[in-house]
Design a protein around this motif. Structure first.
Motif, PDB file in Angstrom:
ATOM      1  N   VAL A 142      37.978   4.562 -11.059  1.00  0.00           N
ATOM      2  CA  VAL A 142      37.053   4.269  -9.967  1.00  0.00           C
ATOM      3  C   VAL A 142      35.635   4.597 -10.414  1.00  0.00           C
ATOM      4  O   VAL A 142      35.330   5.737 -10.790  1.00  0.00           O
ATOM      5  N   GLU A 143      34.760   3.599 -10.389  1.00  0.00           N
ATOM      6  CA  GLU A 143      33.355   3.798 -10.744  1.00  0.00           C
ATOM      7  C   GLU A 143      32.495   3.958  -9.508  1.00  0.00           C
ATOM      8  O   GLU A 143      31.490   4.663  -9.514  1.00  0.00           O
ATOM      9  N   LYS A 144      32.912   3.299  -8.422  1.00  0.00           N
ATOM     10  CA  LYS A 144      32.190   3.432  -7.159  1.00  0.00           C
ATOM     11  C   LYS A 144      33.169   3.285  -6.007  1.00  0.00           C
ATOM     12  O   LYS A 144      34.037   2.410  -6.014  1.00  0.00           O
ATOM     13  N   ASN A 145      33.029   4.143  -5.005  1.00  0.00           N
ATOM     14  CA  ASN A 145      33.867   4.111  -3.811  1.00  0.00           C
ATOM     15  C   ASN A 145      33.104   3.409  -2.697  1.00  0.00           C
ATOM     16  O   ASN A 145      32.110   3.937  -2.188  1.00  0.00           O
ATOM     17  N   ASN A 146      33.553   2.196  -2.324  1.00  0.00           N
ATOM     18  CA  ASN A 146      32.909   1.435  -1.259  1.00  0.00           C
ATOM     19  C   ASN A 146      33.556   1.692   0.098  1.00  0.00           C
ATOM     20  O   ASN A 146      33.112   1.144   1.110  1.00  0.00           O
ATOM     21  N   ALA A 147      34.613   2.496   0.103  1.00  0.00           N
ATOM     22  CA  ALA A 147      35.338   2.788   1.347  1.00  0.00           C
ATOM     23  C   ALA A 147      34.751   4.031   2.010  1.00  0.00           C
ATOM     24  O   ALA A 147      34.002   4.798   1.411  1.00  0.00           O
ATOM     25  N   SER A 148      35.128   4.237   3.269  1.00  0.00           N
ATOM     26  CA  SER A 148      34.650   5.408   3.999  1.00  0.00           C
ATOM     27  C   SER A 148      35.455   6.653   3.658  1.00  0.00           C
ATOM     28  O   SER A 148      35.032   7.779   3.937  1.00  0.00           O
ATOM     29  N   ASP A 149      36.622   6.476   3.041  1.00  0.00           N
ATOM     30  CA  ASP A 149      37.486   7.597   2.686  1.00  0.00           C
ATOM     31  C   ASP A 149      36.903   8.337   1.477  1.00  0.00           C
ATOM     32  O   ASP A 149      36.676   7.748   0.421  1.00  0.00           O
ATOM     33  N   THR A 150      36.661   9.616   1.639  1.00  0.00           N
ATOM     34  CA  THR A 150      36.037  10.397   0.575  1.00  0.00           C
ATOM     35  C   THR A 150      37.037  11.120  -0.315  1.00  0.00           C
ATOM     36  O   THR A 150      36.643  11.811  -1.255  1.00  0.00           O
ATOM     37  N   MET A 151      38.323  10.961  -0.038  1.00  0.00           N
ATOM     38  CA  MET A 151      39.329  11.635  -0.861  1.00  0.00           C
ATOM     39  C   MET A 151      39.372  11.036  -2.268  1.00  0.00           C
ATOM     40  O   MET A 151      39.610  11.743  -3.251  1.00  0.00           O
ATOM     41  N   VAL A 152      39.147   9.713  -2.361  1.00  0.00           N
ATOM     42  CA  VAL A 152      39.162   9.048  -3.657  1.00  0.00           C
ATOM     43  C   VAL A 152      37.839   9.346  -4.365  1.00  0.00           C
ATOM     44  O   VAL A 152      36.768   9.000  -3.866  1.00  0.00           O
ATOM     45  N   LYS A 153      37.925   9.990  -5.517  1.00  0.00           N
ATOM     46  CA  LYS A 153      36.737  10.425  -6.233  1.00  0.00           C
ATOM     47  C   LYS A 153      36.420   9.502  -7.400  1.00  0.00           C
ATOM     48  O   LYS A 153      37.300   8.822  -7.934  1.00  0.00           O
ATOM     49  N   ILE A 154      35.146   9.510  -7.785  1.00  0.00           N
ATOM     50  CA  ILE A 154      34.726   8.779  -8.973  1.00  0.00           C
ATOM     51  C   ILE A 154      35.481   9.342 -10.175  1.00  0.00           C
ATOM     52  O   ILE A 154      35.540  10.560 -10.379  1.00  0.00           O
ATOM     53  N   GLY A 155      36.064   8.465 -10.963  1.00  0.00           N
ATOM     54  CA  GLY A 155      36.838   8.899 -12.125  1.00  0.00           C
ATOM     55  C   GLY A 155      38.333   8.965 -11.887  1.00  0.00           C
ATOM     56  O   GLY A 155      39.107   9.100 -12.848  1.00  0.00           O
ATOM     57  N   ASP A 156      38.778   8.875 -10.619  1.00  0.00           N
ATOM     58  CA  ASP A 156      40.225   8.824 -10.357  1.00  0.00           C
ATOM     59  C   ASP A 156      40.795   7.529 -10.938  1.00  0.00           C
ATOM     60  O   ASP A 156      40.168   6.466 -10.867  1.00  0.00           O
ATOM     61  N   GLN A 157      41.987   7.620 -11.485  1.00  0.00           N
ATOM     62  CA  GLN A 157      42.609   6.466 -12.124  1.00  0.00           C
ATOM     63  C   GLN A 157      43.444   5.683 -11.123  1.00  0.00           C
ATOM     64  O   GLN A 157      44.257   6.251 -10.398  1.00  0.00           O
ATOM     65  N   LEU A 158      43.239   4.363 -11.084  1.00  0.00           N
ATOM     66  CA  LEU A 158      44.077   3.496 -10.257  1.00  0.00           C
ATOM     67  C   LEU A 158      45.360   3.198 -11.020  1.00  0.00           C
ATOM     68  O   LEU A 158      45.320   2.688 -12.145  1.00  0.00           O
ATOM     69  N   ILE A 159      46.491   3.510 -10.397  1.00  0.00           N
ATOM     70  CA  ILE A 159      47.796   3.281 -11.016  1.00  0.00           C
ATOM     71  C   ILE A 159      48.411   1.970 -10.538  1.00  0.00           C
ATOM     72  O   ILE A 159      48.919   1.179 -11.334  1.00  0.00           O
ATOM     73  N   SER A 160      48.349   1.734  -9.210  1.00  0.00           N
ATOM     74  CA  SER A 160      48.963   0.511  -8.676  1.00  0.00           C
ATOM     75  C   SER A 160      48.408   0.217  -7.295  1.00  0.00           C
ATOM     76  O   SER A 160      47.813   1.079  -6.638  1.00  0.00           O
ATOM     77  N   ILE A 161      48.591  -1.025  -6.871  1.00  0.00           N
ATOM     78  CA  ILE A 161      48.305  -1.442  -5.500  1.00  0.00           C
ATOM     79  C   ILE A 161      49.540  -2.169  -4.986  1.00  0.00           C
ATOM     80  O   ILE A 161      50.030  -3.101  -5.632  1.00  0.00           O
ATOM     81  N   ASN A 162      50.050  -1.714  -3.842  1.00  0.00           N
ATOM     82  CA  ASN A 162      51.277  -2.292  -3.261  1.00  0.00           C
ATOM     83  C   ASN A 162      52.404  -2.386  -4.283  1.00  0.00           C
ATOM     84  O   ASN A 162      53.154  -3.370  -4.324  1.00  0.00           O
ATOM     85  N   GLY A 163      52.495  -1.372  -5.119  1.00  0.00           N
ATOM     86  CA  GLY A 163      53.595  -1.281  -6.071  1.00  0.00           C
ATOM     87  C   GLY A 163      53.385  -2.031  -7.369  1.00  0.00           C
ATOM     88  O   GLY A 163      54.208  -1.911  -8.288  1.00  0.00           O
ATOM     89  N   ILE A 164      52.320  -2.816  -7.488  1.00  0.00           N
ATOM     90  CA  ILE A 164      52.072  -3.566  -8.727  1.00  0.00           C
ATOM     91  C   ILE A 164      51.150  -2.738  -9.618  1.00  0.00           C
ATOM     92  O   ILE A 164      50.007  -2.453  -9.265  1.00  0.00           O
ATOM     93  N   GLU A 165      51.661  -2.346 -10.772  1.00  0.00           N
ATOM     94  CA  GLU A 165      50.928  -1.447 -11.653  1.00  0.00           C
ATOM     95  C   GLU A 165      49.765  -2.139 -12.354  1.00  0.00           C
ATOM     96  O   GLU A 165      49.839  -3.323 -12.706  1.00  0.00           O
TER      97      GLU A 165
END
Length: 547
Positions: A142-165
């Motif tokens: 994650v380089e930039k968080n466009n969502a209102s949720d602040t739990m996701v931090k810059i530098g967190d690794q995206l593993i999958s979305i809806n089960g698709i890696e």
């Protein structure tokens, strides 16, 4: 208006509305159907014919012999019917073999019916657009968080979305994209940028997305839902009346004058901000000016000039004011940041380059095109809303005349377009910046940004820092970019029609502008929001900025 005329108008509206709904439904059903072998081969033929006819240098990186073999191999590989989505993974890698990053393919997505369009108009962006990413060490972060949720931090690794890696997405889609030539920095940048499109092709236009991330504590999940658009609430001027003044008030008249003054100050500030957005350009998504200037040291010796894009704003006025400011404070060093700048107007980079030279200069060589008439049908009507067609009709004759008049065959037997501003000699701009320049580039420095980086790399007072540019040092095929729709699979295919080259050329083909000192952002740098190049420059100090 008579009753009969009203009846006719209502009938026409109902007819076109129903016809539109039927067309959308039919189009979407066809996307799910298997396309016959004959029709798929027709699409292959369509691409090969258009490529050879329209693209001025389709064999610049890959020989025609090799491309012919690839087209024949694809035709032979089509043994059975397949859907548009299945065909996309056969045709797009072939197109990527041309190694021209402006030339790209987009899957045929389903169209939205009237009810869906109405719903989307009320809602915010897709949950697939909640983040901007960067590809580092084979990880999507994650380089930039466009969502209102602040739990996701810059530098967190995206593993999958809806089960698709993410790794499966990479393996499946990396062959469908290309940088200019053979460099890898552009591939990393474009892959990260196109992640929402890749996931949309896998998941469709979802309203709910279940993300799996990884940080130093381990895996965690977040569910994002498409929400209503945020209502922009403009602060009321009346609230200023409740602010206590910093000095005694003798009577109500004095209070009224102060309140009026505050209102005028607010109005002036708003006018100034709107003027800044108009002149310097404004990125609404990132809430940043497209062109911004600041200073890296207290004495203003080091000017830092960031250009996010060569689009938007009134660039001549913006550059004039910016270089006036640099001269007025007496900066002797300029840091010009073109990282992640994917280009824009050719005329703009020609204008900008004029602030760095003290003699008349040429920005570009004549632009190679495929024929005398290849620029006359750019597909502007097809790619423009119908409401704008009357305006285009007024402009189109002038467009045709200028493109035809400025295109001619030269001694080498090829056609060239000579109407691009910067092909002829231009005068230097004022005030000229003659101090030390550090030019910052990376894989996202592309198209017009890569071209000016190429021109500036020839200047003796310029040091290039960062990564190899995603654009070729010797130029790129762009300028006019029609989008064709493959007849049967409905895949979108964008093609460049002008080979735009900087005036300077080098023998090495297919590689970008190379940095003199290499910098690459690490995962730790990203998490700490640390700009390694700027930190390095600041540590050198204003009196020893040399390399």
């Amino acid at each position: 208006m008579t009753h009969s005329i009203r009846l006719i108008i209502v009938s026409l509206i109902l007819f076109f509305s129903l016809n539109s709904c039927t067309s959308v439904e039919k189009y979407n059903k066809n996307l799910e159907k298997k396309i016959s072998v004959k029709k798929l081969i027709q699409d292959v033929d369509f691409v090969q014919k258009k490529l050879y006819k329209k693209h001025p240098d389709y064999d610049y990186y890959t020989s025609k012999i090799q491309l012919d073999k690839s087209f024949d191999s694809l035709r032979n590989a089509i043994k059975q019917p397949m859907t548009s989505k299945e065909f996309y993974f056969l045709i797009s890698p072939l197109i990527a073999q041309v190694h021209q990053a402006h030339m790209s393919t987009t899957p045929a997505f389903k169209k939205n019916n009237k009810e869906r369009r109405k719903y989307l108009n009320k809602m915010g962006p897709s949950p697939l657009l909640n983040f901007d990413y960067i590809w580092i060490d084979n990880k999507l972060l994650v380089e930039k968080n466009n969502a209102s949720d602040t739990m996701v931090k810059i530098g967190d690794q995206l593993i999958s979305i809806n089960g698709i890696e993410v790794q499966k997405i990479y393996d499946k889609y990396i062959s469908t994209i290309s940088s200019d030539g053979y460099n890898q920095t552009g591939l990393d940048f474009f892959f990260a940028r196109k992640i929402p499109m890749f996931y949309r092709n896998e998941l469709k236009d979802v309203d709910i997305a279940n993300y799996t991330f990884k940080n130093e504590k381990g895996l965690y999940e977040k569910v994002f839902v498409r929400k209503l658009k945020n209502e922009k609430v403009k602060p009321k001027v009346d609230t200023l009346k409740n602010i206590e003044p910093s000095h005694p008030i003798k009577n109500k008249d004095s209070l009224a004058r102060i309140n009026n003054l505050k209102e005028k100050e607010l109005e002036e500030a708003e006018k100034k901000e709107e003027r800044m957005k108009t002149v310097y350009g404004y990125d609404k998504k990132d809430k940043e000016y497209i062109r911004s200037l600041k200073f890296l040291d207290p004495d203003s010796n080091i000017a830092y000039f960031k250009i996010k894009s060569f689009s938007g704003g009134i660039y001549k006025k913006a550059y004039g004011e910016i270089f006036d400011s640099i001269e007025n404070v007496g900066s002797n060093t300029l840091v010009l940041d073109l990282r992640d700048n994917v280009g824009g107007r050719a005329a703009e980079v020609g204008n900008l380059f004029g602030y760095f030279v003290d003699t008349n200069y040429k920005m570009f060589l004549p632009s190679k095109v495929s024929s005398k008439t290849s620029l006359l049908s750019p597909g502007m009507y097809k790619n423009t809303p119908k409401l704008l067609w009357p305006i285009l009709s007024l402009y189109y004759p002038t467009y045709v005349f200028s493109r035809y008049f400025w295109t001619s065959k030269l001694e080498d037997g090829f056609y060239y377009y000579n109407g691009l501003k910067g092909i002829k000699f231009s005068y230097p701009q004022t005030p000229i910046f003659a101090g030390k320049i550090y030019l910052l580039v990376n894989g996202g420095t592309f198209s017009a940004a890569s071209i000016i980086a190429s021109r500036m790399s020839t200047l003796s007072n310029v040091t290039v820092l960062g990564e190899e540019t995603g654009g070729d040092y010797n130029g790129t095929v762009a300028g006019v970019l029609p989008i064709y729709t493959l007849p049967n699979s409905k895949i979108k295919w964008r093609v460049g029609l002008m080979h735009i080259k900087p005036y300077n050329q080098r023998p090495l083909k297919g590689r970008g502008v190379m940095p003199e000192k290499y910098f690459k952002t690490s995962i730790t740098d990203l998490k700490l929001k640390r700009d390694v190049i700027l930190d390095w420059l600041k540590q050198l100090g204003s009196n020893s900025l040399e390399f």
